[in-house]
Design a protein around this motif. Structure first.
Motif, PDB file in Angstrom:
ATOM      1  N   GLY A   1      22.098  25.635  25.105  1.00  0.00           N
ATOM      2  CA  GLY A   1      22.223  23.648  25.618  1.00  0.00           C
ATOM      3  C   GLY A   1      21.695  22.731  25.037  1.00  0.00           C
ATOM      4  N   ALA A   2      20.755  22.468  24.413  1.00  0.00           N
ATOM      5  CA  ALA A   2      20.847  22.050  23.361  1.00  0.00           C
ATOM      6  C   ALA A   2      21.473  21.316  22.552  1.00  0.00           C
ATOM      7  CB  ALA A   2      19.297  22.075  22.722  1.00  0.00           C
ATOM      8  N   ALA A   3      22.461  22.351  22.019  1.00  0.00           N
ATOM      9  CA  ALA A   3      23.711  22.290  20.911  1.00  0.00           C
ATOM     10  C   ALA A   3      24.317  21.512  21.263  1.00  0.00           C
ATOM     11  CB  ALA A   3      23.620  23.819  19.999  1.00  0.00           C
ATOM     12  N   ILE A   4      25.294  22.063  22.941  1.00  0.00           N
ATOM     13  CA  ILE A   4      26.139  21.102  23.341  1.00  0.00           C
ATOM     14  C   ILE A   4      25.638  20.208  23.992  1.00  0.00           C
ATOM     15  CG2 ILE A   4      26.956  21.503  25.766  1.00  0.00           C
ATOM     16  CD1 ILE A   4      26.900  24.021  26.048  1.00  0.00           C
ATOM     17  N   SER A   5      23.997  19.609  24.466  1.00  0.00           N
ATOM     18  CA  SER A   5      23.987  18.562  25.118  1.00  0.00           C
ATOM     19  C   SER A   5      23.452  16.850  23.440  1.00  0.00           C
ATOM     20  CB  SER A   5      22.624  18.059  24.905  1.00  0.00           C
ATOM     21  OG  SER A   5      22.248  18.975  26.416  1.00  0.00           O
ATOM     22  N   VAL A   6      23.375  17.990  22.278  1.00  0.00           N
ATOM     23  CA  VAL A   6      23.650  17.134  21.071  1.00  0.00           C
ATOM     24  C   VAL A   6      24.625  16.648  20.501  1.00  0.00           C
ATOM     25  CG1 VAL A   6      23.033  18.458  19.517  1.00  0.00           C
ATOM     26  CG2 VAL A   6      21.606  16.301  18.683  1.00  0.00           C
ATOM     27  N   TYR A   7      25.814  17.438  20.701  1.00  0.00           N
ATOM     28  CA  TYR A   7      27.213  17.545  20.519  1.00  0.00           C
ATOM     29  C   TYR A   7      27.591  16.478  21.621  1.00  0.00           C
ATOM     30  CZ  TYR A   7      32.188  17.733  19.900  1.00  0.00           C
ATOM     31  OH  TYR A   7      33.825  18.387  19.904  1.00  0.00           O
ATOM     32  N   TYR A   8      27.366  16.511  22.757  1.00  0.00           N
ATOM     33  CA  TYR A   8      27.649  15.587  24.335  1.00  0.00           C
ATOM     34  C   TYR A   8      27.359  14.364  23.196  1.00  0.00           C
ATOM     35  CZ  TYR A   8      28.151  13.141  28.130  1.00  0.00           C
ATOM     36  OH  TYR A   8      28.505  12.066  29.535  1.00  0.00           O
ATOM     37  N   ALA A   9      25.228  13.724  23.090  1.00  0.00           N
ATOM     38  CA  ALA A   9      25.330  12.945  22.741  1.00  0.00           C
ATOM     39  C   ALA A   9      25.584  12.297  21.261  1.00  0.00           C
ATOM     40  CB  ALA A   9      24.183  12.776  22.661  1.00  0.00           C
ATOM     41  N   SER A  10      26.274  12.403  20.611  1.00  0.00           N
ATOM     42  CA  SER A  10      26.518  12.309  19.816  1.00  0.00           C
ATOM     43  C   SER A  10      28.484  11.717  19.418  1.00  0.00           C
ATOM     44  CB  SER A  10      27.766  13.090  18.719  1.00  0.00           C
ATOM     45  OG  SER A  10      27.713  14.138  18.687  1.00  0.00           O
ATOM     46  N   GLN A  11      29.220  12.369  20.685  1.00  0.00           N
ATOM     47  CA  GLN A  11      30.148  11.604  21.189  1.00  0.00           C
ATOM     48  C   GLN A  11      30.216  10.907  21.931  1.00  0.00           C
ATOM     49  OE1 GLN A  11      33.369  12.890  20.006  1.00  0.00           O
ATOM     50  NE2 GLN A  11      30.821  14.001  18.641  1.00  0.00           N
ATOM     51  N   TYR A  12      29.524  10.814  23.284  1.00  0.00           N
ATOM     52  CA  TYR A  12      29.343   9.652  24.113  1.00  0.00           C
ATOM     53  C   TYR A  12      27.818   9.176  24.328  1.00  0.00           C
ATOM     54  CZ  TYR A  12      32.619  12.339  25.436  1.00  0.00           C
ATOM     55  OH  TYR A  12      34.512  13.232  26.091  1.00  0.00           O
ATOM     56  N   PRO A  13      27.248   8.698  23.004  1.00  0.00           N
ATOM     57  CA  PRO A  13      25.939   7.793  23.324  1.00  0.00           C
ATOM     58  C   PRO A  13      25.752   6.757  24.546  1.00  0.00           C
ATOM     59  CG  PRO A  13      27.243   7.058  21.380  1.00  0.00           C
ATOM     60  CD  PRO A  13      27.734   8.188  21.840  1.00  0.00           C
ATOM     61  N   GLU A  14      27.013   6.404  24.963  1.00  0.00           N
ATOM     62  CA  GLU A  14      26.605   4.869  25.768  1.00  0.00           C
ATOM     63  C   GLU A  14      26.073   5.547  26.756  1.00  0.00           C
ATOM     64  OE1 GLU A  14      30.620   6.404  25.708  1.00  0.00           O
ATOM     65  OE2 GLU A  14      29.778   6.215  24.230  1.00  0.00           O
ATOM     66  N   ARG A  15      26.652   7.071  27.624  1.00  0.00           N
ATOM     67  CA  ARG A  15      25.840   7.676  28.935  1.00  0.00           C
ATOM     68  C   ARG A  15      24.983   7.730  28.698  1.00  0.00           C
ATOM     69  NH1 ARG A  15      31.330   7.286  28.877  1.00  0.00           N
ATOM     70  NH2 ARG A  15      32.799   8.875  29.529  1.00  0.00           N
ATOM     71  N   ILE A  16      23.812   8.069  27.709  1.00  0.00           N
ATOM     72  CA  ILE A  16      22.789   8.212  27.904  1.00  0.00           C
ATOM     73  C   ILE A  16      22.142   7.386  26.837  1.00  0.00           C
ATOM     74  CG2 ILE A  16      21.164  10.065  26.760  1.00  0.00           C
ATOM     75  CD1 ILE A  16      23.735  11.422  28.008  1.00  0.00           C
ATOM     76  N   GLN A  17      20.451   7.592  28.199  1.00  0.00           N
ATOM     77  CA  GLN A  17      18.978   6.748  27.760  1.00  0.00           C
ATOM     78  C   GLN A  17      18.131   7.373  26.910  1.00  0.00           C
ATOM     79  OE1 GLN A  17      17.205   5.732  31.330  1.00  0.00           O
ATOM     80  NE2 GLN A  17      15.849   4.497  30.321  1.00  0.00           N
ATOM     81  N   GLN A  18      18.065   8.927  27.305  1.00  0.00           N
ATOM     82  CA  GLN A  18      17.523   9.719  26.251  1.00  0.00           C
ATOM     83  C   GLN A  18      17.642  11.098  25.773  1.00  0.00           C
ATOM     84  OE1 GLN A  18      13.132   8.361  25.691  1.00  0.00           O
ATOM     85  NE2 GLN A  18      12.939   8.210  27.749  1.00  0.00           N
TER      86      GLN A  18
END
Length: 499
Positions: free
Chosen positions: A175-192
């Motif tokens: 889930g952390a690997a998926i999360s870092v992938y997601y954050a690299s594609q949609y950084p504007e959705r994530i605060q931290q």
């Protein structure tokens, strides 16, 4: 003498046991991949060709399914439009404005892994936890369970369930690997972003090498025995590195989703694990990733701590915290310490890493047959010859020459602009390290994780027979920036020419 023989015998026994365990794991892994599940292949093919796939139906959640969950949380099973897959969603702390999204790792427990965390978070945050499609109470869905595909599910989840603005995304293991992938594609959705013992980030060869290697830094072993064991591990690593550039049966499924779905599509853990291994995290753009807190179990044998340091190297705003005695699931083994660390992270600002102090040392470092094996601090020059136990920890060295040695490097800066360094018949394992100038290799091997080359191209030149295993590695020159991952074999050529 007898005690020494007994210790050596015990060490040899552990070595043989470890090698046997590795072979068994390899055989089991290949067997799981090659053998199909019990399925009606003809029916699957007929449905796929004729278009008779049935629309997914939602089964109501039963009391038995929710027996392990607190009664005061909100639960539902809904259809994720991205894959028309039934997904189980848990919510708590609905009265709070700021949303925390929890993404679980491999295993049948799925969102239950967070049950020791949610009560603490729900006092301050709106909490959303999901069972990823194919796991837990999310009904089976046949597709490639890759970080790319799961990122689409997470994007729908965040859009649908967030209360206000950006969310805090917390992922564990896969889930952390998926999360870092997601954050690299949609950084504007994530605060931290919070990454907990992220799995699958390192190149697969680097990962297998790490989990099959013992720690030789035991004080009760004489140096002569440690040198022999270092040579044994070096031979095993060499074999594994060759396999990394050879035929890999798991890649059969990479380009054929139909074959994957018909053979391992319903074996969720195998499907997801293979898809995770296939994702090259080294080529992602990390520069735009939001501030990232990295929490790790110091005794994690599933996702090596080396991964955390490599991630910290490439993430521009990141902070690493280690729970020393914890393993791969720190929120279960050390819930109080983990929850305190997680809450503090969500409420903390991350400062950029401090620049290294200006180099002004004239110190010289030398090692011959491990007469000095530990190096730290600033050096004008280091020369290694036949040193099998050499370690660089937080070293800043201008000139480096290594011959017939095995060196582990961490948190260091090596070389200087417009100069070259020579590595001959040696093995270098480097993590969270900067390399300046040009590195020249003669019949040597390198395992780099979280390493950045700075200089004029070419930054790495093979003079003869060089092998490289690269994870989260970058080359930055005045004209371009290149992200690298994977295994490479070089003859007389530069690394850049092999890309």
């Amino acid at each position: 003498m007898a005690k020494c023989r007994n210790r050596q015998g015990a060490v040899l026994q552990r070595q043989l046991f470890q090698l046997g365990r590795l072979l068994v794991c390899c055989v089991l892994a290949i067997t799981c991949v090659i053998l199909p599940v019990q399925a009606n292949w003809l029916s699957d093919i007929h449905r796929s060709i004729s278009g008779d796939e049935k629309a997914p139906s939602l089964k109501p959640l039963s009391p038995a399914e929710l027996a392990d969950y607190p009664a005061d949380y909100t639960y539902e099973r809904v259809i994720a439009p991205s894959h028309q897959a039934p997904v189980f969603v848990l919510q708590a702390g609905l009265e709070h404005r700021d949303t925390v999204v929890l993404i679980h790792g491999l295993g049948d427990l799925a969102s239950k892994d967070w049950l020791t965390v949610i009560p603490t978070l729900a006092k301050q945050y709106h909490v959303v936890a999901i069972d990823l499609p194919g796991f837990g109470l999310s009904q089976g869905a046949v597709f490639t369970y890759s970080p790319q595909q799961y990122a689409k599910v997470i994007d729908w989840l965040i859009t649908q369930y967030r209360h206000d603005g950006q969310v805090n995304l917390v992922g564990h293991s896969m889930g952390a690997a998926i999360s870092v992938y997601y954050a690299s594609q949609y950084p504007e959705r994530i605060q931290q972003l919070v990454l907990v013992d992220a799995a699958g980030i390192l190149d697969r060869t680097a990962y297998i090498k790490r989990i099959s290697t013992r720690d030789n830094d035991q004080a009760d072993l004489p140096q002569s025995v440690r040198r022999v064991l270092a040579r044994v591990d070096n031979l095993a690593d060499k074999i594994l590195e060759k396999s990394g550039t050879g035929f890999d049966p798991t890649r059969i499924f990479s380009g054929d989703s139909s074959l994957r779905n018909m053979t391992i599509g319903e074996q969720t853990n195998v499907n997801a694990a293979l898809a995770l291994m296939e994702q090259n995290f080294s080529v992602l753009s990390y520069q735009a990733v939001p501030p990232t807190h990295i929490i790790w179990g110091g005794q994690d044998n599933v996702a090596p701590l080396r991964t955390a340091y490599a991630l910290q190297h490439v993430l521009p705003l990141s902070r690493l915290q280690v729970i020393n005695q914890a393993g791969h699931v720190p929120m279960k083994s050390h819930p109080h310490e983990f929850n305190h660390m997680l809450l503090a992270s969500l409420n903390a600002m991350i400062e950029p890493r401090q620049a290294r102090p200006q180099h002004n040392s004239k110190r010289m470092g030398r090692c011959f047959q491990d007469d000095q094996s530990e190096f730290s601090g600033q050096y004008q020059q280091i020369i290694l010859n036949d040193c099998k136990l050499a370690r660089f920890d937080n070293v800043d060295v201008t000139h480096l020459s290594i011959t017939d040695s095995i060196v582990t490097v961490s948190a260091s800066r090596i070389g200087t602009a417009n100069h070259s360094m020579q590595i001959t018949r040696s093995v270098i394992n480097a993590t969270d390290t900067e390399i300046l100038g040009q590195m020249q290799s003669d019949r040597s091997r390198f395992d780099f994780a979280g390493v950045t080359f700075y200089g004029e191209s070419p930054v790495f030149v093979s003079q003869a027979s060089t092998r490289l295993v690269l994870s989260l590695t970058r080359i930055i020159t005045p004209t371009q920036s290149t992200r690298l991952g994977g295994s490479y074999v070089l003859a007389e050529q530069s690394l850049e020419s092999a890309l």
